[in-house]
Design a protein around this motif. Structure first.
Motif, mmCIF file in Angstrom:
data_model
loop_
_atom_site.group_PDB
_atom_site.id
_atom_site.type_symbol
_atom_site.label_atom_id
_atom_site.label_comp_id
_atom_site.label_asym_id
_atom_site.label_seq_id
_atom_site.Cartn_x
_atom_site.Cartn_y
_atom_site.Cartn_z
ATOM 1 N N THR A 63 0.912 -1.261 -0.004
ATOM 2 C CA THR A 63 0.046 -0.087 -0.063
ATOM 3 C C THR A 63 0.934 1.336 0.086
ATOM 4 N N ASP A 64 0.380 2.319 -0.664
ATOM 5 C CA ASP A 64 0.995 3.753 -0.684
ATOM 6 C C ASP A 64 0.623 4.335 0.734
ATOM 7 N N ARG A 65 -0.361 4.343 1.366
ATOM 8 C CA ARG A 65 -1.144 4.984 2.451
ATOM 9 C C ARG A 65 -0.653 4.354 3.619
ATOM 10 N N ALA A 66 -0.260 5.115 4.557
ATOM 11 C CA ALA A 66 -0.118 4.690 5.910
ATOM 12 C C ALA A 66 -1.376 4.658 6.402
ATOM 13 N N GLY A 67 -1.870 3.572 7.409
ATOM 14 C CA GLY A 67 -3.078 3.512 8.018
ATOM 15 C C GLY A 67 -3.426 2.125 8.550
ATOM 16 N N ALA A 68 -4.245 2.218 9.495
ATOM 17 C CA ALA A 68 -4.894 0.932 9.832
ATOM 18 C C ALA A 68 -5.945 0.265 9.098
ATOM 19 N N TYR A 69 -5.826 -1.094 8.624
ATOM 20 C CA TYR A 69 -6.758 -1.570 7.747
ATOM 21 C C TYR A 69 -7.350 -2.908 8.298
ATOM 22 N N GLN A 70 -8.616 -3.180 7.870
ATOM 23 C CA GLN A 70 -9.278 -4.393 8.583
ATOM 24 C C GLN A 70 -8.780 -5.612 7.754
ATOM 25 N N GLY A 71 -8.550 -6.797 8.421
ATOM 26 C CA GLY A 71 -8.443 -7.887 7.821
ATOM 27 C C GLY A 71 -9.374 -8.952 8.328
ATOM 28 N N ASN A 72 -9.922 -9.934 7.374
ATOM 29 C CA ASN A 72 -10.621 -10.961 7.962
ATOM 30 C C ASN A 72 -10.251 -12.458 7.469
ATOM 31 N N CYS A 73 -10.741 -13.432 8.030
ATOM 32 C CA CYS A 73 -10.411 -14.529 7.734
ATOM 33 C C CYS A 73 -11.565 -14.752 6.661
ATOM 34 N N SER A 74 -11.409 -15.479 5.432
ATOM 35 C CA SER A 74 -12.319 -15.489 4.440
ATOM 36 C C SER A 74 -12.633 -17.063 3.990
#
Ligand code: CUA
Length: 413
Positions: A210-221
């Motif tokens: 990613t180019d953007r700093a940040g906190a992102y959501q991850g899920n088991c799929s």
């Protein structure tokens, strides 16, 4: 990587302007039935991975539109031209017309070749992992994640590992080597790339960015059991200098030694030894805390637990710095330690309240073999106090000031 990262920057602005709509639509479809504070985005163009897939899709859709128009035109033209009221005689038959049959075979072949070229081209861009990529080993288990940094051995011994919160640098490829400790899980944090299955005994490497700093959501799929929907994680992308500083702090970290007589000290003893008088097992048997004798691998790594802001593999997100002292976060942690299965079905952590729990598909009651000993509420709070003391230095708090992408308040922490 840079050529890929910036390939489309500055151009095609109009398409990009349409993306927020796509993002909101995606987020609505994907999170509609989940209780989460943070939405997912399948069209996040801050990721070179997503940009590659996006443009591949645009070309494939454009090709499909051309085919649709061509077929529709041929259909309507034929229907109109050969209407029965204009022609009394039966239509001419084309059986055995080699020229027509060749065309009908050749055109689909060309279409399939064009679509394959698009796919293969994207695979060629996305599949090779650059040697200089940051390497992270991802372990999925029912129902949590460990993120280990194989190139960073801590000063206290052992590979630097964080449970349920993946720290990664921005603007470079991150090579994730994914596996599972039990059943098939799915690593899916769409903001940083696509989805990959985590399979037992199989290690697959794949790159995200990613180019953007940040906190992102991850899920088991992948549907993996009772708490599949509770098997979440966070991806925290930090700009390179901050990432390097954070990893250096993690490498140097040793769990703080509690002051004698403090709640943390009592918690430390219970954590390491359990409670012999009731038969309560130690936490250290299953969890690792860097810089202590605790080296268990059956449960998530707890070395930086006090810095983390999610609990129960992303089930609760209440533990932001300001809210740590919040009664709600404290109550969640207390309930978690006391009897995790009551708040997260299928959790393998044994309870400390003496009530029955499930183990290997069987109900274990007091007196049964494998029944776990009890701890008092005060002792549980001591363990909680010890866990909360497991903090990285303030300057290495990777949550601080990191924008939480897709949060309803759009907020930074
Ligand atoms: Cu792990 Cu679903």
């Amino acid at each position: 990587m840079n050529t890929t990262t910036h390939r489309h920057s500055g151009t095609r602005r109009r398409v990009r302007q349409a993306l927020p709509t796509l993002t909101i639509l995606g987020a609505t479809l994907l999170t509609g039935c989940q209780q989460t504070n943070q939405s997912l985005s399948i069209g996040d163009m801050a990721s070179a991975y997503n940009r590659e897939i996006f443009w591949m899709s645009i070309w494939a859709i454009a090709l499909s539109i051309i085919i649709f128009i061509g077929v529709s035109y041929a259909l309507f033209y034929t229907v109109q031209k050969f209407r029965e009221d204009k022609h009394d005689a039966p239509p001419a038959q084309f059986h055995g017309n080699n020229k027509l049959e060749t065309i009908l075979v050749a055109v689909p072949v060309v279409i399939v070749i064009l679509l394959s070229v698009l796919t293969v081209k994207s695979m060629a861009v996305l599949n090779p992992t650059p040697n200089q990529a940051t390497k992270v080993d991802v372990l999925a288990k029912q129902f949590w994640w460990n993120f280990a940094y194989p190139e960073t051995t801590s000063d206290a011994g052992g590979v630097v590992t964080n449970g349920n919160e993946l720290i990664m640098p921005t603007k470079e490829a991150v090579a994730l080597t994914i596996t599972s400790g039990d059943v098939i899980h799915g690593f899916w944090a769409p903001n940083i790339g696509g989805q990959r299955a985590a399979m037992p005994s199989v290690k697959k490497t794949w790159q995200v960015d990613t180019d953007r700093a940040g906190a992102y959501q991850g899920n088991c799929s992948q549907l993996c059991g009772a708490s599949h929907a509770n098997m979440r994680y966070k991806v925290i992308a930090l700009d390179k200098t901050r990432y390097d500083a954070t990893l250096a702090a993690m490498k140097a970290y040793r769990a703080p030694e509690p002051a004698p007589g403090s709640a943390e000290a009592r918690g430390y003893t219970l954590f390491m030894q359990g409670k012999a008088s009731t038969g309560a097992v130690s936490c250290a048997g299953c969890h690792r805390v860097q810089g202590t004798p605790a080296a268990g691998a059956a449960g998530p790594d707890l070395s930086f637990f006090g810095t983390r802001r999610t609990l129960g593999a992303g089930m609760w997100e209440a533990m932001s710095a300001a809210q740590w002292i919040d009664e709600k976060a404290a109550a969640e942690l207390h309930a978690w330690i006391k009897h995790s299965q009551k708040v997260k079905p299928g959790s393998l952590m044994p309870p400390y309240d003496g009530t029955p729990y499930m183990k290997g598909g069987k109900l274990i009651k007091t007196g049964d073999q494998g029944a776990n000993g009890t701890l008092t509420d005060a002792e549980i709070d001591d363990i909680a106090a010890y866990l909360r003391s497991l903090k990285l230095p303030e300057e290495a708090d990777y949550w601080k000031g990191t924008p939480v992408q897709g949060a309803p308040n759009g907020g930074t922490q």
